[in-house]
Design a protein around this motif. Structure first.
Motif, mmCIF file in Angstrom:
data_model
loop_
_atom_site.group_PDB
_atom_site.id
_atom_site.type_symbol
_atom_site.label_atom_id
_atom_site.label_comp_id
_atom_site.label_asym_id
_atom_site.label_seq_id
_atom_site.Cartn_x
_atom_site.Cartn_y
_atom_site.Cartn_z
ATOM 1 N N GLY A 21 -1.902 -0.809 -1.188
ATOM 2 C CA GLY A 21 -1.832 -1.653 -2.381
ATOM 3 C C GLY A 21 -1.335 -0.935 -3.618
ATOM 4 O O GLY A 21 -1.248 -1.538 -4.685
ATOM 5 N N GLY A 43 4.744 1.243 8.330
ATOM 6 C CA GLY A 43 3.887 0.067 8.508
ATOM 7 C C GLY A 43 4.698 -1.123 9.012
ATOM 8 O O GLY A 43 4.306 -1.808 9.969
ATOM 9 N N MET A 64 -4.518 -0.592 13.901
ATOM 10 C CA MET A 64 -4.087 -1.137 12.605
ATOM 11 C C MET A 64 -5.063 -2.207 12.120
ATOM 12 O O MET A 64 -5.385 -2.274 10.935
ATOM 13 N N LEU A 69 -5.542 5.004 11.001
ATOM 14 C CA LEU A 69 -4.171 5.448 11.203
ATOM 15 C C LEU A 69 -3.848 5.486 12.685
ATOM 16 O O LEU A 69 -4.669 5.929 13.489
ATOM 17 N N GLY A 96 5.037 5.037 3.226
ATOM 18 C CA GLY A 96 3.931 5.089 4.187
ATOM 19 C C GLY A 96 4.090 6.177 5.237
ATOM 20 O O GLY A 96 3.339 6.208 6.204
ATOM 21 N N PHE A 97 5.017 7.048 5.061
ATOM 22 C CA PHE A 97 5.209 8.204 5.940
ATOM 23 C C PHE A 97 5.679 9.369 5.075
ATOM 24 O O PHE A 97 6.566 9.168 4.257
ATOM 25 N N GLN A 103 2.201 15.001 10.275
ATOM 26 C CA GLN A 103 3.433 14.213 10.059
ATOM 27 C C GLN A 103 4.331 14.888 9.018
ATOM 28 O O GLN A 103 5.556 14.897 9.153
ATOM 29 N N ARG A 134 -5.296 -6.478 -5.414
ATOM 30 C CA ARG A 134 -3.853 -6.460 -5.119
ATOM 31 C C ARG A 134 -3.579 -6.908 -3.689
ATOM 32 O O ARG A 134 -2.687 -7.693 -3.424
ATOM 33 N N TYR A 148 5.226 -10.525 -2.527
ATOM 34 C CA TYR A 148 4.753 -11.272 -3.708
ATOM 35 C C TYR A 148 3.263 -11.066 -3.877
ATOM 36 O O TYR A 148 2.587 -10.500 -3.012
ATOM 37 N N HIS A 149 2.737 -11.593 -4.990
ATOM 38 C CA HIS A 149 1.285 -11.587 -5.229
ATOM 39 C C HIS A 149 0.908 -12.888 -5.921
ATOM 40 O O HIS A 149 1.637 -13.349 -6.812
ATOM 41 N N ARG A 172 -0.819 -10.598 5.829
ATOM 42 C CA ARG A 172 -1.057 -9.610 6.875
ATOM 43 C C ARG A 172 -2.467 -9.698 7.439
ATOM 44 O O ARG A 172 -3.423 -9.931 6.715
ATOM 45 N N ALA A 209 0.425 4.224 -11.555
ATOM 46 C CA ALA A 209 0.868 2.948 -10.967
ATOM 47 C C ALA A 209 -0.084 1.800 -11.275
ATOM 48 O O ALA A 209 -0.147 0.818 -10.547
ATOM 49 N N ALA A 212 2.545 -2.325 -15.308
ATOM 50 C CA ALA A 212 3.342 -3.462 -14.834
ATOM 51 C C ALA A 212 4.401 -2.993 -13.830
ATOM 52 O O ALA A 212 4.926 -1.877 -13.942
HETATM 53 P P1 AP5 Z 1 1.256 0.098 5.601
HETATM 54 O O1 AP5 Z 1 2.009 -1.113 5.923
HETATM 55 O O2 AP5 Z 1 1.975 1.309 5.178
HETATM 56 O O3 AP5 Z 1 0.127 -0.306 4.563
HETATM 57 P P2 AP5 Z 1 -0.588 0.503 3.379
HETATM 58 O O4 AP5 Z 1 -0.313 1.932 3.228
HETATM 59 O O5 AP5 Z 1 -2.010 0.138 3.566
HETATM 60 O O6 AP5 Z 1 0.095 -0.016 2.163
HETATM 61 P P3 AP5 Z 1 0.333 -1.480 1.785
HETATM 62 O O7 AP5 Z 1 1.557 -2.017 2.449
HETATM 63 O O8 AP5 Z 1 -0.937 -2.267 1.971
HETATM 64 O O9 AP5 Z 1 0.487 -1.345 0.220
HETATM 65 P P4 AP5 Z 1 1.735 -0.958 -0.673
HETATM 66 O O10 AP5 Z 1 1.414 0.328 -1.366
HETATM 67 O O11 AP5 Z 1 3.035 -1.041 0.047
HETATM 68 O O12 AP5 Z 1 1.583 -2.108 -1.738
HETATM 69 P P5 AP5 Z 1 2.530 -3.372 -2.032
HETATM 70 O O13 AP5 Z 1 3.796 -2.920 -2.671
HETATM 71 O O14 AP5 Z 1 2.642 -4.268 -0.838
HETATM 72 O O15 AP5 Z 1 0.352 0.525 6.858
HETATM 73 C C1 AP5 Z 1 -0.412 -0.425 7.560
HETATM 74 C C2 AP5 Z 1 -1.067 0.267 8.740
HETATM 75 O O16 AP5 Z 1 -0.064 0.795 9.623
HETATM 76 C C3 AP5 Z 1 -1.951 1.472 8.395
HETATM 77 O O17 AP5 Z 1 -3.256 1.073 8.046
HETATM 78 C C4 AP5 Z 1 -1.888 2.270 9.698
HETATM 79 O O18 AP5 Z 1 -2.726 1.701 10.671
HETATM 80 C C5 AP5 Z 1 -0.467 2.060 10.160
HETATM 81 N N1 AP5 Z 1 0.470 3.100 9.704
HETATM 82 C C6 AP5 Z 1 1.578 2.901 8.906
HETATM 83 N N2 AP5 Z 1 2.230 4.066 8.719
HETATM 84 C C7 AP5 Z 1 1.538 5.005 9.414
HETATM 85 C C8 AP5 Z 1 1.714 6.412 9.593
HETATM 86 N N3 AP5 Z 1 2.734 7.078 9.018
HETATM 87 N N4 AP5 Z 1 0.805 7.074 10.339
HETATM 88 C C9 AP5 Z 1 -0.239 6.423 10.933
HETATM 89 N N5 AP5 Z 1 -0.462 5.087 10.788
HETATM 90 C C10 AP5 Z 1 0.428 4.392 10.042
HETATM 91 O O19 AP5 Z 1 1.647 -4.079 -3.172
HETATM 92 C C11 AP5 Z 1 0.428 -4.734 -2.818
HETATM 93 C C12 AP5 Z 1 0.304 -6.015 -3.640
HETATM 94 O O20 AP5 Z 1 0.122 -5.674 -5.025
HETATM 95 C C13 AP5 Z 1 1.548 -6.916 -3.569
HETATM 96 O O21 AP5 Z 1 1.145 -8.249 -3.551
HETATM 97 C C14 AP5 Z 1 2.320 -6.596 -4.880
HETATM 98 O O22 AP5 Z 1 3.035 -7.727 -5.342
HETATM 99 C C15 AP5 Z 1 1.179 -6.211 -5.820
HETATM 100 N N6 AP5 Z 1 1.564 -5.154 -6.751
HETATM 101 C C16 AP5 Z 1 2.365 -4.072 -6.525
HETATM 102 N N7 AP5 Z 1 2.466 -3.308 -7.624
HETATM 103 C C17 AP5 Z 1 1.689 -3.905 -8.576
HETATM 104 C C18 AP5 Z 1 1.380 -3.599 -9.938
HETATM 105 N N8 AP5 Z 1 1.889 -2.516 -10.546
HETATM 106 N N9 AP5 Z 1 0.562 -4.438 -10.602
HETATM 107 C C19 AP5 Z 1 0.038 -5.547 -10.005
HETATM 108 N N10 AP5 Z 1 0.301 -5.901 -8.721
HETATM 109 C C20 AP5 Z 1 1.121 -5.082 -8.015
#
Ligand code: AP5
Length: 229
Positions: A21, A43, A64, A69, A96-97, A103, A134, A148-149, A172, A209, A212
């Motif tokens: 997030g 991801g 997942m 992880l 995410g990597f 890794q 978020r 989106y959010h 998701r 982060a 905005a």
């Molecule tokens: P992954 O898909 O990478 O999920 P995550 O790291 O949990 O990150 P998110 O996608 O949830 O968040 P984000 O930082 O991208 O936020 P976003 O921009 O969407 O991984 C999922 C799973 O896959 C892991 O749990 C694991 O199991 C596995 N995995 C993946 N890679 C792996 C690896 N390398 N090794 C091992 N396992 C792995 O923003 C979130 C929301 O907030 C959105 O709605 C957005 O619109 C809003 N938002 C964004 N910025 C702001 C802001 N500044 N203010 C207000 N709202 C905001």
């Protein structure tokens, strides 16, 4: 930045670090458009593998859903597969990597082999308390992947993607309070140590982060251009 080369944008490698997030995906897509790089989200690759029912996807699914992880072996395998595609030659934003020290070391080896270096590892710094809000409000266009959010980045027209006009909006399976707690825990224990790892290499940039989306994007664009200059 000592220890970090400054290759041209054609081979740029940017890493986005941050908890679930933090905005990695949101910002990676904006940088992709601005800099002409390719977003590479492990991801997204793993979710595609789950949906396709591949061997990696079958092994990753339950892990997942529990917010843990997947194994380094699987994460590296999906990354390497994607890096073999021609379009990534123009440079990548890793979203995410890496997520573990194993890794990160494997990535160093891969980049050494291809004569590339990391331009910058950018840590998106956010309060844990903001993450559930978020993540619980997040939805994504099934047509083009735009994120989106409900409150912070709504679509202009309810239920219709601003980018491609699709009405296929997805949420998701792992975006629930219980799983978010496990994902945050995995971040703090296994991924946060990479902040020190890249700091020691002179590649680390820290970005607040909590602001905005557009303000953060401007700061990331500035860092990315400076790192590739
Ligand atoms: P992954 O898909 O990478 O999920 P995550 O790291 O949990 O990150 P998110 O996608 O949830 O968040 P984000 O930082 O991208 O936020 P976003 O921009 O969407 O991984 C999922 C799973 O896959 C892991 O749990 C694991 O199991 C596995 N995995 C993946 N890679 C792996 C690896 N390398 N090794 C091992 N396992 C792995 O923003 C979130 C929301 O907030 C959105 O709605 C957005 O619109 C809003 N938002 C964004 N910025 C702001 C802001 N500044 N203010 C207000 N709202 C905001």
């Amino acid at each position: 930045m000592d220890g970090v080369t400054t290759p041209d944008a054609a081979s740029a490698v940017l890493i986005l670090l941050g908890p679930p997030g933090a905005g990695k995906g949101t910002q990676a897509r904006m940088l992709e458009e601005e800099l002409g790089l390719v977003q590479l989200s492990t991801g997204d690759l793993l979710r595609a593998a789950v949906a396709a029912g591949t061997q990696a996807g079958k092994a990753a699914r339950a892990v997942m859903e529990a917010g843990e992880l997947v194994s380094d072996e699987i994460a590296l395998a999906v990354l390497k597969d994607r890096l073999a595609d021609a379009d990534v030659a123009k440079g990548v934003i890793l979203d995410g990597f890496p997520r573990t020290t194993v890794q990160a070391e494997a990535l160093d080896t891969l980049l050494d082999q291809s004569g590339q270096r990391i331009n910058a590892a950018i840590s998106l710094e956010v309060d844990d308390s903001a993450m559930v809000t978020r993540i619980s409000g997040r939805f994504t266009c099934g047509g083009c992947g735009e994120g989106y959010h409900d409150s912070f980045k709504p679509t202009e027209k309810t239920g219709v993607c601003d980018k491609c006009g699709s009405t296929d909006m997805k949420r998701r399976a792992d975006d629930n309070a219980e799983t978010v707690a496990a994902r945050l825990d995995a971040y703090h224990t296994q991924t946060a140590p990479l902040i020190a790892y890249y700091d020691q290499k002179g590649a680390l940039e820290r970005v607040d982060a909590m602001g905005a989306i557009d303000d953060i994007a401007r700061e990331l664009g500035r860092i990315a251009k400076h790192a590739a200059a």
